[in-house]
Design a protein around this motif. Structure first.
Motif, short mmCIF file in Angstrom:
data_model
loop_
_atom_site.label_atom_id
_atom_site.label_comp_id
_atom_site.label_asym_id
_atom_site.label_seq_id
_atom_site.Cartn_x
_atom_site.Cartn_y
_atom_site.Cartn_z
N ILE A 44 13.65 -6.98 -0.79
CA ILE A 44 13.18 -7.93 0.23
C ILE A 44 11.86 -7.47 0.81
CG2 ILE A 44 13.72 -8.90 2.49
CD1 ILE A 44 16.65 -8.84 1.73
N VAL A 45 11.75 -6.14 1.11
CA VAL A 45 10.51 -5.60 1.67
C VAL A 45 9.36 -5.79 0.69
CG1 VAL A 45 9.36 -3.49 2.44
CG2 VAL A 45 11.70 -3.96 3.16
N ALA A 46 9.61 -5.56 -0.60
CA ALA A 46 8.56 -5.75 -1.60
C ALA A 46 8.09 -7.20 -1.65
CB ALA A 46 9.08 -5.29 -2.96
N GLN A 47 9.03 -8.15 -1.46
CA GLN A 47 8.66 -9.55 -1.48
C GLN A 47 7.84 -9.93 -0.23
OE1 GLN A 47 9.60 -11.27 -4.12
NE2 GLN A 47 8.93 -13.36 -3.59
N VAL A 48 8.19 -9.33 0.90
CA VAL A 48 7.53 -9.67 2.16
C VAL A 48 6.22 -8.91 2.35
CG1 VAL A 48 7.85 -9.58 4.69
CG2 VAL A 48 9.74 -10.26 3.22
N TRP A 49 6.03 -7.83 1.61
CA TRP A 49 4.89 -6.91 1.83
C TRP A 49 3.53 -7.61 1.85
CZ3 TRP A 49 4.96 -2.41 3.95
CH2 TRP A 49 3.88 -1.54 3.84
N PRO A 50 3.18 -8.49 0.91
CA PRO A 50 1.86 -9.15 0.97
C PRO A 50 1.66 -9.96 2.25
CG PRO A 50 2.84 -9.43 -1.19
CD PRO A 50 3.92 -8.88 -0.31
N PHE A 51 2.72 -10.63 2.69
CA PHE A 51 2.58 -11.43 3.91
C PHE A 51 2.49 -10.53 5.15
CE2 PHE A 51 4.85 -13.84 0.71
CZ PHE A 51 4.10 -15.01 0.66
N LEU A 52 3.15 -9.38 5.09
CA LEU A 52 2.99 -8.41 6.17
C LEU A 52 1.56 -7.90 6.24
CD1 LEU A 52 4.36 -6.78 8.42
CD2 LEU A 52 4.93 -5.04 6.73
N GLY A 53 0.93 -7.76 5.06
CA GLY A 53 -0.47 -7.36 5.02
C GLY A 53 -1.38 -8.38 5.67
N GLN A 54 -1.08 -9.67 5.45
CA GLN A 54 -1.88 -10.71 6.10
C GLN A 54 -1.72 -10.67 7.62
OE1 GLN A 54 -0.89 -14.49 4.33
NE2 GLN A 54 -1.07 -13.70 2.23
N GLU A 65 24.18 5.40 2.39
CA GLU A 65 24.25 4.31 1.42
C GLU A 65 22.85 3.91 1.00
OE1 GLU A 65 26.45 1.12 3.08
OE2 GLU A 65 28.03 2.40 3.88
N LYS A 66 22.74 3.52 -0.27
CA LYS A 66 21.47 3.02 -0.79
C LYS A 66 21.35 1.55 -0.45
CE LYS A 66 19.25 5.41 -2.51
NZ LYS A 66 18.33 6.37 -1.87
N ALA A 67 20.13 1.09 -0.28
CA ALA A 67 19.88 -0.30 0.10
C ALA A 67 18.76 -0.85 -0.77
CB ALA A 67 19.55 -0.40 1.58
N GLU A 68 19.00 -0.90 -2.07
CA GLU A 68 17.97 -1.41 -2.97
C GLU A 68 17.70 -2.89 -2.72
OE1 GLU A 68 15.87 0.06 -5.22
OE2 GLU A 68 16.59 1.77 -4.07
N TRP A 69 18.73 -3.63 -2.30
CA TRP A 69 18.50 -5.03 -1.99
C TRP A 69 17.49 -5.20 -0.86
CZ3 TRP A 69 19.62 -6.67 2.92
CH2 TRP A 69 20.41 -5.81 3.70
N LEU A 70 17.54 -4.24 0.11
CA LEU A 70 16.61 -4.31 1.21
C LEU A 70 15.19 -3.96 0.76
CD1 LEU A 70 16.40 -4.88 4.22
CD2 LEU A 70 16.97 -2.51 4.68
N ASN A 71 15.07 -3.01 -0.18
CA ASN A 71 13.76 -2.66 -0.72
C ASN A 71 13.15 -3.83 -1.47
OD1 ASN A 71 13.66 0.00 0.26
ND2 ASN A 71 14.95 0.72 -1.42
N GLU A 98 -0.35 -2.45 -2.89
CA GLU A 98 0.77 -3.00 -3.64
C GLU A 98 2.04 -2.18 -3.51
OE1 GLU A 98 -0.54 -3.33 -7.63
OE2 GLU A 98 -2.10 -4.81 -7.21
N LYS A 99 1.96 -1.04 -2.89
CA LYS A 99 3.13 -0.16 -2.79
C LYS A 99 3.77 -0.30 -1.42
CE LYS A 99 2.07 1.64 -6.80
NZ LYS A 99 2.88 1.35 -8.00
N PRO A 100 4.90 -0.98 -1.31
CA PRO A 100 5.55 -1.11 0.00
C PRO A 100 6.29 0.16 0.37
CG PRO A 100 6.87 -2.18 -1.66
CD PRO A 100 5.63 -1.69 -2.37
N PHE A 101 6.64 0.25 1.64
CA PHE A 101 7.45 1.40 2.04
C PHE A 101 8.88 1.17 1.57
CE2 PHE A 101 8.61 -1.31 5.61
CZ PHE A 101 9.90 -0.92 5.90
N ARG A 102 9.58 2.26 1.37
CA ARG A 102 10.93 2.21 0.83
C ARG A 102 11.93 2.79 1.82
NH1 ARG A 102 12.06 1.54 -4.36
NH2 ARG A 102 13.77 3.04 -4.23
#
Length: 1100
Positions: free
Chosen positions: A145-155, A137-143, A188-192
């Motif tokens: 969320i990851v894109a939104q969280v990615w900058p804070f994960l970087g911090q 199954e594809k999980a674009e909704w999860l991607n 700027e490129k999160p993991f997918r």
């Protein structure tokens, strides 16, 4: 509304609305192209930028000529410039390929739908969101969320690296005290997450998810060691793999899930773009090596059987079991054969097609095995067996790759993959599997071994394993999993400093090490280690707690594994007190053993006709694996596959240079030298050289021999000390891995001593493989006598391997009670004692021992069977000369004890140790080979010019080709120059047909004098033999002198006899004078020389 492939409306498919479609004949981006024809464009800045770019480009090209100018200025060869240019071009090509791959992957992620439709060949690397499969199954909704969280994960990563990782790196080494992260950006490129697959768990308390992750990022991490002005970093990377996430245990309280476990089922693919000093890792050859090393580091904690555990609730029960669970089972892989393989070898530039030299690589997760190479065979027969631990079903795969061995790069012949779930379903799977990517098939027999938590079927398993012919390792009967948790109150180092503890766990020759925990005497490791066990009844677990330098032992523990056999569920979970440690030092471990059981109706005891060790059973009525009936008495032994595979390692300690001076005089005011000696440790044995007084460049020239197996990972530990009256001073250490020596057979190197400012050691190692033929024994004895040093023990000529299986009909104790027998095997001053079997007259020992044999013609094997508390039950002696006359130098049968009651079933086999690197050429040849060869046999004419050379190659005294003795007799000598020792060597073997002047035979001895010197310094003399005309001496003499000086000398050899008991006069029986310039001193061949009287000196 479907978009056309040519739409160029922007990089984001989510955030921007679709633009109106363009006309078919209009380029997609035509409306965005600036009008260069208009005169409103500003020309100044653009022209200045172009000029600056042109000057920069010209300057870079001018810099390329600087190395050429410098090379010419200093007079270097143009080859240095060409080599540097080739290195740069290779580095540039690797860098361009990585950047091109990174750009393509980023472009695919930016607009995957359009590029997938445009370039279908890339679709196998990424599964677009609009492609669906029934089980993924594809999980674009999860991607999102990851894109939104990615900058804070970087911090968070920046804080983690700066506040946790950097201090740990600085504390690990004094040279890294200025280590720091100068830049941490995840980009700027999160993991997918490309796809998600949910599996039903093994129990209702867990959830299994497979996440197909893909990371093509513009991450940039820069580090710097300011002390050394060293900068390095990463700028962009790719990571693709399947990450399994296990949610367990499920609970009735929040947060519902107790812990999350994550790991890669298979090694992910990795591609890194380096910067700074690490740019050198992009040099061809280093690029793949660096990526492999990094993947090995990732595999140590994120690829099965390793995993990352994140507890979600405090005080979670049995965290060790979740962090390192027991395997689901064991798969025994029988790699039998292959057929129809492709031909890869070509000759005469491809005009002649040859065959292939195939070998196979077998992988299951991180467990990998390599078979032996079969030369020139498209239908190879390997017959090898491997055992692998399986942790995840489904998910893990058995992968077999077949290659053609070549000197440069091995050619790929094909690959097959099989999910381990199919083996679990079938229990035994025996089939031919087609090879993908090539031609041919590979024959595998796969057996699923279940893990039993009790020892009820251990005897049955051991009985079954004895009938299995397995190589390169014997079959296992059990596995042991050791959960190493923590230690308490370990002793401190000198100066009350906190140690850096690590643990070494060993079972027989298999050793595994934990990580080091720095600066604490109460370390917490939380690691798991796994071992295969052949017989848990007799094996032991040896635990050594050491400082990370390995020089200081903080504690030790030896645990017989038989304790686990009586423990509940074969498990011990407790504190263990450490010996050779502090009074309160202890170690907490959990040990879990499981018996390996093949539960299949197809199992039966195998019988291989004509092979040693097969049971004498009726082939028409095989016994099933579940039967425990006692088989009939065997007529031959059944040793395991390791029996008789030992080699002998000959260690030649030659010399050392630049050792440090440790001796001090007058309170340290006067600096002296050192009195060095060498200590060697290998395979549980220790050796020590002699002490060389006051020499920083000592020369020992000593030879040591030890029996070694082919188990990987063995190391030779070498330490050099300065001999003192109180405590010997340390002069350095080094280690030598035996892998290269066992593979190539020879190693001659100068080894740099570690942990000292200076010093190196010259060592020569040779593997001697026993040969089951006595044809070369005389040659071996002769070569050993030539290379034997006066400071070393007599060298071994053969290896005796003895397998003592059982005894039968032993005498009873007091007429009715059976004894508790054990056996002792002895050769010379070396003995081996078997285990004691309680109260039986038919004990089964199933033990083997090996002995170094120096004189096979005269030594014998002594066996004695004794009973506990009742003395000797019987014994017998086996002269090794009987083995020399046996087929393949082997005897395998029942031997009757000399007490007249009782027999033992024993296999004894001898192997001759032939040195290929002794520095002495082989001259002797067996008489049988000479007689079979018509060109070398008696058919030679008397006038054949090769007769003298042939006689020299045959040192046998009774050879028919040798000339008869003269009137005064003959003396047999070997004269040889040992270039490595810079010594002239002479061996006086024997005399024959000496002259008898009186009524009684003489008492002869041989005197040697190196002319023109007639002083006592060059005179040598053998021992005296009583009343014989054919004395045997076999004595060796040496003179230290250079080869040029030796060629100017003459060797005067006199055979004398005492004239009477009371007289000092010596009767000359004959003499011979050898001009060393006329002899070939490099040959070292034994030869008979005619004796003459004192008036007629000469040599024959």
């Amino acid at each position: 509304m479907e978009r056309s492939p040519g739409d160029g409306s922007g990089p984001s498919l989510v955030d921007q609305p679709s633009a109106p479609s363009e006309p078919p004949d209009q380029p997609p981006a035509a409306h965005t192209k600036p009008d260069l024809s208009s005169g409103n464009q500003p020309a100044g800045p653009g022209a200045a930028g172009e000029a600056l770019a042109l000057l920069t480009s010209f300057g870079r090209r001018l810099l390329v000529l600087v190395p050429v100018y410098l090379a010419g200025a200093v007079g270097l060869s143009v080859g240095f410039v060409l080599f540097g240019l080739a290195l740069y071009l290779g580095w540039r090509r690797v860098r361009d390929e990585k950047e091109r791959s990174l750009r393509a992957a980023r472009q695919l992620l930016d607009d995957e739908e359009r590029l997938t439709a445009k370039t279908l060949y890339m679709s196998h690397r990424e599964l677009p969101a609009w492609v669906s499969f029934p089980d993924v199954e594809k999980a674009e909704w999860l991607n999102k969320i990851v894109a939104q969280v990615w900058p804070f994960l970087g911090q968070y990563m920046e804080k983690l690296l700066a506040e946790t990782v950097a201090p740990a790196v600085r504390g690990s080494n004094t040279h890294l005290q200025t280590f720091t992260f100068t830049r941490v950006e995840l980009g700027e490129k999160p993991f997918r997450i490309v796809g998600v697959k949910v599996h039903p768990g093994r129990s209702k308390e867990q959830i299994l998810l497979d996440l197909n992750v893909s990371y093509v990022g513009d991450v940039q991490i820069d580090v710097e060691v300011k002390k050394y002005f060293c900068k390095a970093g990463i700028k962009g990377m790719q990571l693709h793999g399947v990450l399994r996430v296990i949610l367990e245990p499920l609970m009735g309280d929040l947060p519902i899930v107790g812990a999350v476990s994550m790991f890669f089922i298979r090694r992910p693919t990795l591609d890194i773009n380096w910067t700074g000093m690490t740019n050198l890792l992009d040099i061809p050859g280093l690029s793949s090596l660096s990526d492999t090393m990094i993947m090995d580091s990732i595999a140590t904690f994120l690829v099965l059987p390793n995993r990352l555990l994140v507890p979600l609730v405090p005080d979670l029960h049995d965290v060790a079991q979740l962090r390192s669970p027991l395997p689901r089972g064991i798969i025994r892989i029988h790699l039998l054969a292959a057929r129809g393989l492709g031909s890869k070898d070509k000759y005469v530039k491809g005009l002649i097609e040859g065959k292939s030299d195939p070998y196979a690589l077998v992988r299951v997760g991180t467990q990998a095995f390599c078979s032996r190479v079969i030369d020139e065979d498209l239908n190879p027969q390997w017959g090898e067996t491997y055992e692998v631990m399986v942790h995840e079903v489904p998910g893990q795969e058995i992968e077999v790759e077949v290659f053609d061995k070549d000197p440069d790069k091995d050619d790929f012949l094909g690959r097959m993959k099989l999910d381990v779930g199919k083996v679990l379903q079938a229990a035994v799977l025996d089939d031919w599997f087609p090879l993908q990517g090539g031609q041919g098939q590979v024959h595998l027999k796969l057996e699923w071994l279940s893990l039993l938590p009790n020892a009820e079927k251990l005897e049955q398993v051991l009985q079954w394993n004895r009938g299995i012919s397995s190589r390169p390792e014997p079959p296992s009967a059990a596995i042991l999993v050791v959960y190493l948790d923590r230690a308490q109150d370990l002793p401190l180092k000198k100066g009350n400093k906190e140690p850096n503890p690590m643990v070494q766990l060993s079972i027989q020759d298999m050793t595994q090490e934990s990580k080091a925990v720095y600066c604490t005497n109460g370390p917490v490791w939380e690691e798991a280690f796994r071992f295969f066990l052949q017989d848990p009844r007799s094996q032991e677990l040896d635990v050594q707690v050491k400082d990370d330098s390995r020089a200081l032992t903080l504690g030790a523990l030896t645990l017989p594994l038989a304790r686990l056999l009586t423990a509940p569920e074969l498990t011990l979970d407790q504190w263990f007190q450490l010996s050779s440690s502090g009074p309160n030092s202890r170690l907490y471990m959990k040990l879990v053993m499981r018996i390996l059981y093949l539960d299949s109706s197809e199992v039966y005891f195998p019988t291989v006709p004509g092979t040693p060790g097969a049971w004498d059973l009726d082939s028409e009525s095989p016994q099933t694996g579940s039967s425990v009936d006692v088989p009939p008495r065997p007529s031959h032994t059944t040793p395991d596959s390791h029996f008789g595979t030992e080699n002998v390692l000959r260690i030649h300690v030659l010399e050392a240079q630049d050792l440090i001076a440790k001796d001090r005089f007058l309170g340290g005011l006067v600096k002296g030298k050192s009195d060095p000696y060498v200590k060697l440790k290998l395979a549980g044995r220790s050796f020590r050289s002699r002490v060389v007084r006051e020499d920083l460049n000592p020369r020992w020239n000593e030879v040591f021999e030890v029996i070694v197996t082919s188990i990987p990972g063995q190391e030779l530990d070498i330490e050099v000390f300065d001999k003192d009256l109180d405590k010997d001073d340390f002069l350095g250490r080094c280690k030598v891995s035996l892998t290269a020596v066992l593979n190539t057979g020879f190693l001659d190197e100068w080894l740099t001593l570690e942990d000292v400012p200076s010093g190196r050691l010259h060592l020569r190692l040779e593997r001697l493989t026993p040969r089951p033929t006595a044809a070369e024994l005389e040659e071996v004895l002769q070569v050993n006598s030539l290379i034997q040093t006066q400071k070393s023990a007599e060298l071994a000529a053969a290896l005796l391997s003895v397998y003592l299986e059982r005894a039968d009909e032993l005498p009873l104790r007091k007429g009715t009670k059976p004894p508790s027998p054990y056996a002792t095997l002895t050769v010379g001053d070396t003995s081996h004692k078997t285990k004691m079997i309680a109260q039986t007259s038919a004990p089964v020992w199933d033990e083997s021992a090996s002995f170094l044999i120096r004189k096979p013609n005269t030594e014998s094997l002594e066996l004695q069977v004794r009973g506990e508390g009742m003395g000797t039950l019987g014994s017998f002696s086996l002269p090794l000369s009987e083995l020399l006359a046996a087929d393949q130098l082997c005897l395998d049968r029942w031997f009757t004890l000399n007490s007249g009651q009782g027999q033992v079933l024993l296999r004894a086999q001898l192997g001759i140790l032939v040195s290929q690197h002794s520095g002495v050429e082989a001259h002797s040849r067996s008489r049988s080979s000479l007689s079979e060869d018509p060109e070398l046999g008696g058919g030679l004419p008397p006038s054949a010019s090769s007769a003298p050379g042939l006689r020299q190659r045959l040192p046998h005294g009774d050879s028919a080709l040798e000339a008869p003795a003269g009137p005064l007799g003959q003396v047999r000598l070997t004269v040889w120059y040992y270039s490595e020792e810079r010594k002239l060597v002479s061996i006086v073997h024997s005399c024959r047909a000496l002259r008898q002047n009186g009524r009684e035979p003489p008492d002869p001895y041989v005197s040697l004098l190196l002319l023109p010197d007639k002083n006592r310094g060059t005179k040598r003399k053998t021992s005296q033999k009583k009343r014989t005309l054919s004395p045997e001496f076999n004595e060796r003499f040496e003179w230290e002198l250079l080869l040029d000086e030796a060629l100017k000398r003459k060797l005067d050899v006199s055979v004398k006899s005492n004239s009477s008991f009371m007289s000092r006069e010596r009767e000359l029986l004959g003499k011979v004078q050898l001009d060393l310039a006329e002899l070939d001193l490099s040959q070292g061949a034994a030869q008979w020389y005619d004796l003459v009287d004192d008036k007629d000196k000469g040599s024959s």
